[in-house]
Scaffold this motif. Structure first.
Motif, PDB file in Angstrom:
ATOM      1  N   LEU A  52       0.854  -1.199   0.000  1.00  0.00           N
ATOM      2  CA  LEU A  52       0.000   0.000   0.000  1.00  0.00           C
ATOM      3  C   LEU A  52       0.890   1.249   0.000  1.00  0.00           C
ATOM      4  CD1 LEU A  52      -2.744  -0.757   2.701  1.00  0.00           C
ATOM      5  CD2 LEU A  52      -3.025  -0.796   0.210  1.00  0.00           C
ATOM      6  N   PRO A  53       0.367   2.380  -0.513  1.00  0.00           N
ATOM      7  CA  PRO A  53       1.115   3.630  -0.393  1.00  0.00           C
ATOM      8  C   PRO A  53       1.323   3.972   1.094  1.00  0.00           C
ATOM      9  CG  PRO A  53      -0.710   3.859  -1.949  1.00  0.00           C
ATOM     10  CD  PRO A  53      -0.888   2.546  -1.258  1.00  0.00           C
ATOM     11  N   LEU A  54       2.444   4.596   1.407  1.00  0.00           N
ATOM     12  CA  LEU A  54       2.797   4.899   2.799  1.00  0.00           C
ATOM     13  C   LEU A  54       1.693   5.665   3.554  1.00  0.00           C
ATOM     14  CD1 LEU A  54       4.773   4.881   5.162  1.00  0.00           C
ATOM     15  CD2 LEU A  54       5.969   6.812   4.123  1.00  0.00           C
ATOM     16  N   PRO A  55       1.080   6.716   2.945  1.00  0.00           N
ATOM     17  CA  PRO A  55       0.038   7.453   3.702  1.00  0.00           C
ATOM     18  C   PRO A  55      -1.118   6.552   4.155  1.00  0.00           C
ATOM     19  CG  PRO A  55       0.625   8.655   1.695  1.00  0.00           C
ATOM     20  CD  PRO A  55       1.313   7.318   1.623  1.00  0.00           C
ATOM     21  N   LEU A  56      -1.457   5.540   3.320  1.00  0.00           N
ATOM     22  CA  LEU A  56      -2.578   4.658   3.680  1.00  0.00           C
ATOM     23  C   LEU A  56      -2.158   3.676   4.777  1.00  0.00           C
ATOM     24  CD1 LEU A  56      -4.386   3.855   0.297  1.00  0.00           C
ATOM     25  CD2 LEU A  56      -4.598   5.820   1.812  1.00  0.00           C
ATOM     26  N   ALA A  57      -0.911   3.203   4.708  1.00  0.00           N
ATOM     27  CA  ALA A  57      -0.409   2.322   5.775  1.00  0.00           C
ATOM     28  C   ALA A  57      -0.407   3.099   7.095  1.00  0.00           C
ATOM     29  CB  ALA A  57       0.990   1.830   5.431  1.00  0.00           C
ATOM     30  N   GLN A  58       0.008   4.361   7.034  1.00  0.00           N
ATOM     31  CA  GLN A  58       0.039   5.193   8.252  1.00  0.00           C
ATOM     32  C   GLN A  58      -1.377   5.401   8.790  1.00  0.00           C
ATOM     33  OE1 GLN A  58       3.057   6.527   9.837  1.00  0.00           O
ATOM     34  NE2 GLN A  58       1.459   6.588  11.396  1.00  0.00           N
ATOM     35  N   GLU A  59      -2.317   5.600   7.872  1.00  0.00           N
ATOM     36  CA  GLU A  59      -3.720   5.796   8.284  1.00  0.00           C
ATOM     37  C   GLU A  59      -4.251   4.550   9.011  1.00  0.00           C
ATOM     38  OE1 GLU A  59      -7.925   7.007   6.172  1.00  0.00           O
ATOM     39  OE2 GLU A  59      -6.094   7.456   5.033  1.00  0.00           O
ATOM     40  N   LEU A  60      -3.881   3.363   8.489  1.00  0.00           N
ATOM     41  CA  LEU A  60      -4.302   2.113   9.140  1.00  0.00           C
ATOM     42  C   LEU A  60      -3.665   1.972  10.526  1.00  0.00           C
ATOM     43  CD1 LEU A  60      -4.248  -0.729   6.445  1.00  0.00           C
ATOM     44  CD2 LEU A  60      -6.211   0.074   7.770  1.00  0.00           C
ATOM     45  N   ILE A  61      -2.385   2.337  10.616  1.00  0.00           N
ATOM     46  CA  ILE A  61      -1.680   2.280  11.909  1.00  0.00           C
ATOM     47  C   ILE A  61      -2.373   3.209  12.911  1.00  0.00           C
ATOM     48  CG2 ILE A  61       0.486   2.951  13.073  1.00  0.00           C
ATOM     49  CD1 ILE A  61       1.944   1.918  10.487  1.00  0.00           C
ATOM     50  N   ASP A  62      -2.700   4.425  12.459  1.00  0.00           N
ATOM     51  CA  ASP A  62      -3.365   5.400  13.347  1.00  0.00           C
ATOM     52  C   ASP A  62      -4.727   4.886  13.802  1.00  0.00           C
ATOM     53  OD1 ASP A  62      -1.156   6.980  13.024  1.00  0.00           O
ATOM     54  OD2 ASP A  62      -2.067   8.314  11.526  1.00  0.00           O
ATOM     55  N   LEU A  63      -5.435   4.222  12.860  1.00  0.00           N
ATOM     56  CA  LEU A  63      -6.749   3.651  13.192  1.00  0.00           C
ATOM     57  C   LEU A  63      -6.587   2.577  14.275  1.00  0.00           C
ATOM     58  CD1 LEU A  63      -9.863   3.237  12.332  1.00  0.00           C
ATOM     59  CD2 LEU A  63      -8.984   1.334  10.991  1.00  0.00           C
ATOM     60  N   ALA A  64      -5.620   1.681  14.091  1.00  0.00           N
ATOM     61  CA  ALA A  64      -5.389   0.610  15.070  1.00  0.00           C
ATOM     62  C   ALA A  64      -4.945   1.195  16.421  1.00  0.00           C
ATOM     63  CB  ALA A  64      -4.354  -0.368  14.527  1.00  0.00           C
ATOM     64  N   ARG A  65      -4.194   2.299  16.381  1.00  0.00           N
ATOM     65  CA  ARG A  65      -3.774   2.943  17.642  1.00  0.00           C
ATOM     66  C   ARG A  65      -4.994   3.525  18.365  1.00  0.00           C
ATOM     67  NH1 ARG A  65       1.062   7.105  17.047  1.00  0.00           N
ATOM     68  NH2 ARG A  65       0.959   7.060  19.320  1.00  0.00           N
ATOM     69  N   SER A  66      -5.897   4.138  17.570  1.00  0.00           N
ATOM     70  CA  SER A  66      -7.077   4.748  18.194  1.00  0.00           C
ATOM     71  C   SER A  66      -7.972   3.685  18.828  1.00  0.00           C
ATOM     72  CB  SER A  66      -7.869   5.562  17.159  1.00  0.00           C
ATOM     73  OG  SER A  66      -8.539   4.690  16.262  1.00  0.00           O
ATOM     74  N   GLN A  67      -7.854   2.429  18.313  1.00  0.00           N
ATOM     75  CA  GLN A  67      -8.645   1.324  18.885  1.00  0.00           C
ATOM     76  C   GLN A  67      -7.849   0.572  19.968  1.00  0.00           C
ATOM     77  OE1 GLN A  67      -9.730  -0.980  15.382  1.00  0.00           O
ATOM     78  NE2 GLN A  67     -11.287   0.501  14.737  1.00  0.00           N
ATOM     79  N   ARG A  68      -6.705   1.148  20.339  1.00  0.00           N
ATOM     80  CA  ARG A  68      -5.835   0.587  21.397  1.00  0.00           C
ATOM     81  C   ARG A  68      -5.295  -0.811  21.050  1.00  0.00           C
ATOM     82  NH1 ARG A  68      -8.346   3.387  26.178  1.00  0.00           N
ATOM     83  NH2 ARG A  68      -7.982   5.554  25.528  1.00  0.00           N
ATOM     84  N   LEU A  69      -5.147  -1.062  19.744  1.00  0.00           N
ATOM     85  CA  LEU A  69      -4.604  -2.354  19.310  1.00  0.00           C
ATOM     86  C   LEU A  69      -3.094  -2.253  19.070  1.00  0.00           C
ATOM     87  CD1 LEU A  69      -7.464  -3.191  16.752  1.00  0.00           C
ATOM     88  CD2 LEU A  69      -7.162  -4.198  19.033  1.00  0.00           C
ATOM     89  N   LEU A  70      -2.642  -1.039  18.802  1.00  0.00           N
ATOM     90  CA  LEU A  70      -1.217  -0.782  18.567  1.00  0.00           C
ATOM     91  C   LEU A  70      -0.772   0.328  19.494  1.00  0.00           C
ATOM     92  CD1 LEU A  70      -0.467  -0.435  14.726  1.00  0.00           C
ATOM     93  CD2 LEU A  70      -0.144  -2.412  16.193  1.00  0.00           C
ATOM     94  N   GLU A  71       0.513   0.337  19.780  1.00  0.00           N
ATOM     95  CA  GLU A  71       1.064   1.478  20.525  1.00  0.00           C
ATOM     96  C   GLU A  71       2.428   1.837  19.950  1.00  0.00           C
ATOM     97  OE1 GLU A  71       0.469  -0.466  24.240  1.00  0.00           O
ATOM     98  OE2 GLU A  71       2.411  -1.486  24.200  1.00  0.00           O
ATOM     99  N   ALA A  72       2.761   3.123  20.044  1.00  0.00           N
ATOM    100  CA  ALA A  72       4.085   3.571  19.604  1.00  0.00           C
ATOM    101  C   ALA A  72       5.096   3.108  20.644  1.00  0.00           C
ATOM    102  CB  ALA A  72       4.089   5.084  19.480  1.00  0.00           C
ATOM    103  N   THR A  73       6.276   2.662  20.180  1.00  0.00           N
ATOM    104  CA  THR A  73       7.277   2.161  21.132  1.00  0.00           C
ATOM    105  C   THR A  73       8.073   3.314  21.727  1.00  0.00           C
ATOM    106  OG1 THR A  73       8.856   1.897  19.338  1.00  0.00           O
ATOM    107  CG2 THR A  73       7.565  -0.049  19.938  1.00  0.00           C
ATOM    108  N   GLY A  74       7.926   4.518  21.119  1.00  0.00           N
ATOM    109  CA  GLY A  74       8.671   5.664  21.638  1.00  0.00           C
ATOM    110  C   GLY A  74      10.125   5.650  21.193  1.00  0.00           C
ATOM    111  N   THR A  75      10.506   4.636  20.367  1.00  0.00           N
ATOM    112  CA  THR A  75      11.890   4.620  19.875  1.00  0.00           C
ATOM    113  C   THR A  75      11.894   5.037  18.416  1.00  0.00           C
ATOM    114  OG1 THR A  75      11.603   2.287  19.340  1.00  0.00           O
ATOM    115  CG2 THR A  75      12.731   2.779  21.399  1.00  0.00           C
ATOM    116  N   LEU A  76      12.860   5.868  18.086  1.00  0.00           N
ATOM    117  CA  LEU A  76      13.021   6.298  16.700  1.00  0.00           C
ATOM    118  C   LEU A  76      14.117   5.425  16.078  1.00  0.00           C
ATOM    119  CD1 LEU A  76      12.886  10.178  17.090  1.00  0.00           C
ATOM    120  CD2 LEU A  76      11.058   8.659  16.371  1.00  0.00           C
TER     121      LEU A  76
END
Length: 436
Positions: A52-76
């Motif tokens: 998928l294009p990167l913006p759409l993958a990011q949108e899916l990640i954000d959606l999963a985060r909003s549903q508390r299924l994913l979390e940012a690790t805080g590491t870059l």
């Protein structure tokens, strides 16, 4: 080389999640399963795996985060241009396991069936126009009567079915491969197709040779973007070749009960390309039965497939079917079946003049000096024992045999009546072995 590749319209990358054409729940679950199975934790890496294009993958990640299924690790990630890392939350792991129990499929997002239909139309095998020059170039290694090319050309350009028949050893398989080579352009094959929530994998590295993308010059790049929907693979037109092993089951969807996904049947994998049924009449199924299975697809350009549930659905049937047989068509088909095969082309053995032409060509190529006495012995003594029936494979077979004997005996390449006799004996022992 064919210049038609430029005429095949590429599938455009989706700009929104809606344009992907798959339910958001299925998209989100494929994201979670992919993270669970691969441990990939960056948006750019996941975009690549999901195709998928990167913006759409990011949108899916954000959606999963909003549903508390994913979390940012805080590491870059220093090695990923300072990208944020992500990981599955406990709820995300539970959801991924639940989704995996329903279907093991993860990775490239499938293409909806309707989008697949549209792409097949854009790159249809029936849009192809072959010239005599293209076909001659692809058949350059074969000595063929000019009339044969005149019959093959229109048959291939029509994209309809072809039956090639005639005695064995005269290059029916080589001609089939030459037809494939003459096509020369490239099309887009989906990695997987989705219908009614079920996933059918289509791309098969054994059948589809992935072509490398040509890089446009910078001015063209700005015009075209040189991009296509990465859920497809850019490939040579596919060729599926089957022989005696072909069975009716191979023409149905294959369900994998462990992965809970389907694999496309052979004719769907060959969409936009060539399906060669070699050696028709040698399969366990009667030829009549095999052809009956193709009747609707051949006439209506559509095929009917069935899911495990029994639900039937339509897929495009867009493949040039070439049947090749050593039997006379009247002995293996009824008239109705024969009528439905659009072109029937007899591939005969060469006459003596063409046989000699092939013999000389092969000898020159393999650096075997010609000998008049050996040729006279071959034509006047050996061939009358088989009613002077010549076949295209015989010159290569006989010369290869003589070369092998010369190399073994440590003598220069030569052709003698005695060597002809030894080579001839092997040719017919080999044939008897094939018959039994």
């Amino acid at each position: 080389m064919n210049m038609m590749a430029q005429n095949v319209l590429a599938p455009v990358p989706p700009k929104t999640l809606d344009e992907v054409g798959i339910s958001v729940v299925m998209l989100r679950d494929i994201l979670l399963k992919t993270m669970f199975r691969t441990n990939m934790d960056t948006a750019s890496g996941l975009a690549r795996l999901l195709a998928l294009p990167l913006p759409l993958a990011q949108e899916l990640i954000d959606l999963a985060r909003s549903q508390r299924l994913l979390e940012a690790t805080g590491t870059l990630h220093a090695n990923s241009g300072g990208e944020m890392g992500y990981q599955l939350a406990d709820a995300g792991k539970a959801r991924a396991l639940d989704a995996l129990s329903q279907s093991e499929y993860y990775g490239a997002v499938p293409v909806p069936l309707n989008a697949y239909r549209t792409q097949i139309e854009r790159q249809s095998i029936r849009n192809i126009q072959l010239t005599r020059d293209q076909l001659s170039a692809a058949m350059g290694h074969l000595v063929l009567p000019p009339a044969l090319l005149g019959n093959l050309g229109p048959a291939v350009s029509s994209g309809r079915s072809i039956l090639m028949y005639g005695p064995p050893g005269n290059g029916k398989s080589s001609i089939s491969n030459g037809i494939r080579d003459a096509l020369g352009d490239k099309i887009f094959i989906p990695r997987a197709v989705e219908y009614a929530g079920q996933i059918i994998t289509v791309y098969d590295p054994i059948v589809h040779s992935a072509a490398t993308e040509s890089v446009d010059d910078p001015t063209a790049l700005r015009k075209s973007g040189n991009r296509f929907d990465n859920r497809y693979v850019y490939c040579d037109r596919p060729t599926v070749i089957t022989g005696g092993e072909l069975s009716l089951e191979m023409l149905d969807l294959t369900y994998n009960p462990t992965a809970r996904t389907y694999t496309a049947p052979l004719q769907m994998k060959s969409s936009g390309g060539v399906f060669i049924v070699d050696d028709l009449g040698r399969q366990a199924e009667p030829p009549q039965k095999l052809v009956n299975r193709w009747i609707v697809p051949l006439e209506e350009n559509r095929d009917i497939l069935a899911l495990q549930s029994g639900e039937k659905f339509e897929v495009p049937f867009d493949t040039l079917v070439i049947f090749s047989t050593n039997f006379h068509p009247n002995t293996i088909f009824d008239k109705a079946a024969l009528r439905r095969i659009f072109f029937k082309i007899k591939i005969d053995g060469p006459n003596q003049q063409d046989f000699l032409k092939i013999f000389q060509l092969v000898a020159r190529k393999k650096k075997m000096p010609l000998s008049e006495s050996a040729l006279v012995h071959l034509l006047k003594v050996k061939y009358p024992t088989i009613d002077n029936i010549y076949a295209n494979y015989q010159p290569i077979f006989l010369i290869d045999q003589m070369i092998a004997i010369c190399e073994f005996e440590g003598i220069p390449y030569q052709m003698t009546p005695e060597l002809i006799d030894r080579a001839w004996a092997n040719m017919f022992v080999a044939e008897e072995a094939i018959e039994h």
